[in-house]
Enzyme design. Structure first.
Site, PDB file in Angstrom:
ATOM      1  N   CYS A   1      -5.018  42.272 -34.488  1.00 50.99           N
ATOM      2  CA  CYS A   1      -4.369  43.021 -33.405  1.00 50.99           C
ATOM      3  C   CYS A   1      -4.854  42.600 -32.024  1.00 50.99           C
ATOM      4  CB  CYS A   1      -4.638  44.520 -33.556  1.00 50.99           C
ATOM      5  SG  CYS A   1      -4.840  45.093 -35.227  1.00 50.99           S
TER       6      CYS A   1
ATOM      7  N   ASP B   1      -7.342  50.471 -36.832  1.00 54.50           N
ATOM      8  CA  ASP B   1      -7.092  51.429 -37.905  1.00 54.50           C
ATOM      9  C   ASP B   1      -6.891  50.769 -39.265  1.00 54.50           C
ATOM     10  OD1 ASP B   1      -7.240  53.181 -35.838  1.00 54.50           O
ATOM     11  OD2 ASP B   1      -5.308  54.135 -36.171  1.00 54.50           O
TER      12      ASP B   1
ATOM     13  N   CYS C   1       0.257  45.452 -36.177  1.00 52.85           N
ATOM     14  CA  CYS C   1       1.154  45.710 -37.305  1.00 52.85           C
ATOM     15  C   CYS C   1       2.612  45.682 -36.857  1.00 52.85           C
ATOM     16  CB  CYS C   1       0.831  47.055 -37.936  1.00 52.85           C
ATOM     17  SG  CYS C   1      -0.855  47.155 -38.577  1.00 52.85           S
TER      18      CYS C   1
ATOM     19  N   GLU D   1      -6.500  59.303 -40.264  1.00 51.99           N
ATOM     20  CA  GLU D   1      -5.162  59.086 -40.801  1.00 51.99           C
ATOM     21  C   GLU D   1      -5.238  59.051 -42.325  1.00 51.99           C
ATOM     22  OE1 GLU D   1      -3.683  55.510 -39.018  1.00 51.99           O
ATOM     23  OE2 GLU D   1      -3.317  56.483 -37.095  1.00 51.99           O
TER      24      GLU D   1
ATOM     25  N   SER E   1      -0.799  57.562 -40.366  1.00 48.80           N
ATOM     26  CA  SER E   1      -0.507  56.265 -39.791  1.00 48.80           C
ATOM     27  C   SER E   1       0.970  56.201 -39.447  1.00 48.80           C
ATOM     28  CB  SER E   1      -0.844  55.173 -40.810  1.00 48.80           C
ATOM     29  OG  SER E   1      -0.246  53.950 -40.447  1.00 48.80           O
TER      30      SER E   1
END
Length: 577
Positions: free
Chosen positions: A56, A88, A201, A453, A479
């Site tokens: 990311c 995450d 993502c 999450e 999420s």
């Protein structure tokens, strides 16, 4: 054409660059090869969340160089610095996830402290993963500097057996593997191809949702959120962002001139029509808080309720961020919203033009594949819905994108778990039944601590083929990749004595995403009696350190789970010191 000189007599950087008393400060600057001319120009912080934790953020440092080039070419002196981020995807399903939401506050705090400590005049912020995007935008609004946000870009989709795949497919494959429907070899093959490049993502999960927010709210240049991270075209957006912040500085257009109540409403519209992450219901109130604007979960959900859902993105739909970019991106989405009268056009943007003026420049139309015409949406109401009732007096939120209306009402007995780990083990062992409402409590911001999450649990349920046969509620989060009938952000949280703390196995719970209800079939008297018998919040292991401090300070989920009084409590504005 010569770059116009900007008067520094009222800019923060004058405190470290101007006058005889600042000779020691200037000696430090000469030590770094900064010229006399550069010392006396405006200073621009170029903040990134670069690290080597995950794809990311891995491209952010390179992209920052393009931003710095844009600042320099427009008469500014860029100074790059980094802050933390917690990814995450790495933290998911383990103790690391407790650090995720708390990292949003740490990002905002550290960017603020760096800007204050070095008296920078403007800010360009680059971020790539879920909490780093709102954290960076919160810092911009808190400081109220001229600011431009730029997203690091999404990951390219992987290819497996002739179809696009994302990390969501890998999480769900774990559930299939646990159910015996997916072999070790199949899982190994999928994990090797699902994430083929740098970038966040690819579905409309939290990172891409908040990237869309950055454009819709006006802090990012139009379409800058769309290009995938590996695309060299991102450098052009970086250069343009560096130049744009200098224009904002020259015109004294500050972050709070851009982030207004109307701008927040525009952002919520874009989240709803793209089927974005429920986490936006947490982050938009937190950004509003930094501007002193009252805009809580209920305000967000009111907008979600009457916004059509017409952009077909994963996890509820078919496509990924790259597809949205190729279809024209957020500008085309906002053009469609304008056709329905759902955009405030008079809001200012990072270009120095209004949102309406920017939409006027958009030539492309909805392609009917990724972006459907607003007149013929996928569903008539937004992909995210707010809930309220005797089980959630402070509200809750559910993502219904991709869920048929007949599946948006669910009544069943509670199956109560005291933590995500307890729930995940029960799911793995099939210790639940069709028709259950799985309840995971003690996972709120204070009670977790950290409001984790629940993707590992929800993905396992989906992987077992039970996604439509059970519902799940929690005072934690989900999420953006979560699928199924899953209700999060239930407030007040269990640690604050909310009704979710009082549930017992077998209590009948009703979730109605059509009417916006989340209730339990218990009388007020019974709930009061249980509250009187409640033993108090569960003790956690975190009795010191950052998570302890966060748990002591964090407020309600409804207001964004923030940790300070916000703009309503401030006595000065940084830019005016």
């Amino acid at each position: 054409m010569p770059t116009p000189k900007i008067d520094k007599s009222r800019l923060p950087s004058r405190h470290v660059t101007e006058g005889p008393a600042r000779a020691p400060h200037r000696s430090y600057f000469y030590a770094m090869g900064i010229s006399e001319e550069e010392i006396h120009q405006p200073w621009v912080g170029v903040a990134t969340c670069w690290n080597e934790a995950a794809p990311c953020n891995i491209a952010l440092s390179r992209q920052a160089q393009a931003v710095k080039s844009g600042v320099k070419s427009s008469g500014g002196t860029p100074r790059e610095f980094t802050t933390i981020t917690v990814t995450d995807g790495i933290a998911m399903g383990n103790e690391g996830m407790r650090s995720s939401l708390a990292s949003r506050e740490a990002i905002a705090d550290t960017v603020e402290l760096t800007m204050r400590g070095h008296s920078y005049d403007a800010l360009v912020g680059l971020a790539g993963c879920d909490k780093s995007l709102p954290g960076m935008m919160m810092a911009m609004v808190r400081l109220n500097t001229p600011s431009v946000f730029i997203y690091g870009g999404s990951i390219l989709p992987g290819r497996h057996h002739g179809r696009d795949v994302t990390v969501q497919d890998v999480f769900e494959a774990v559930g299939r593997h646990q159910a015996g429907d997916y072999s070790d070899a199949e899982l190994d093959a999928l994990e090797r191809v699902a994430c083929p490049s740098a970038g966040a993502c690819g579905g409309q999960f939290t990172a891409n949702t908040m990237a869309c927010v950055s454009e819709a709210i006006g802090l990012a240049l139009p379409n800058s959120a769309g290009a995938p991270a590996p695309y060299e075209s991102r450098d052009q957006y970086g250069e343009a962002s560096g130049a744009a912040v200098m224009t904002l500085l020259e015109r004294n257009i500050r972050a709070r001139d851009i982030v207004t109540r109307k701008a927040l409403e525009n952002a919520a519209r874009v989240v709803a029509c793209t089927g974005g992450s429920t986490n936006a219901g947490l982050h938009l109130p937190a950004i509003a808080h930094e501007a002193g604007i009252e805009f809580d979960l209920f305000d967000v959900c009111d907008i979600f309720h009457d916004t059509p859902y017409f952009v077909d993105l994963k996890p509820g739909g078919q496509f990924v961020a790259k597809d949205l970019y190729e279809a024209g991106g957020v500008p085309v989405v906002m053009k469609e919203l304008r056709k329905a009268g759902l955009i405030h056009e008079d809001c200012m943007s990072a270009t120095g033009r209004t949102i309406g003026e920017e939409i006027d420049r958009v030539e492309r139309e909805a392609d009917g594949r990724v972006i459907h015409p607003v007149a013929s949406p996928i569903t008539k109401t937004g992909g995210v819905v707010g809930l309220k009732g005797n089980l959630a007096p402070d509200g809750a939120i559910v993502k219904v994108a991709g869920i048929k209306e007949e599946h948006q009402v669910f009544t069943g007995p509670a199956r109560v778990f005291e933590s995500e780990e307890e729930a995940f083990e029960a799911v793995r062992a099939r210790g639940y039944s069709e028709g259950d409402v799985i309840v995971i409590r003690n996972e709120g911001p204070a009670g977790g601590p950290g409001m984790r999450e629940m993707l590992s649990t929800t993905a396992a349920i989906s992987g077992q083929g039970m996604g439509k046969k059970v519902a799940l509620i929690t005072d934690g989060r989900f999420s953006g990749a979560t699928r199924g009938f899953c209700v999060g952000h239930v407030g007040p949280e269990a640690a604050h004595g909310g009704p979710i703390a009082l549930l017992r196995d077998g209590d009948m719970i009703t979730i109605n995403a059509i009417t916006g209800e989340l209730s339990v079939d218990l009388s007020d008297a019974e709930l009061e009696a249980r509250k009187a018998d409640w033993a108090g919040p569960r003790e956690t292991l975190y009795s010191s350190g950052a998570l302890w401090k966060y748990a002591q300070l964090v407020g309600s989920t409804r207001k964004g789970a923030v940790t300070h009084p916000g703009a309503s409590g401030e006595r000065h504005v940084y830019m005016d010191l």
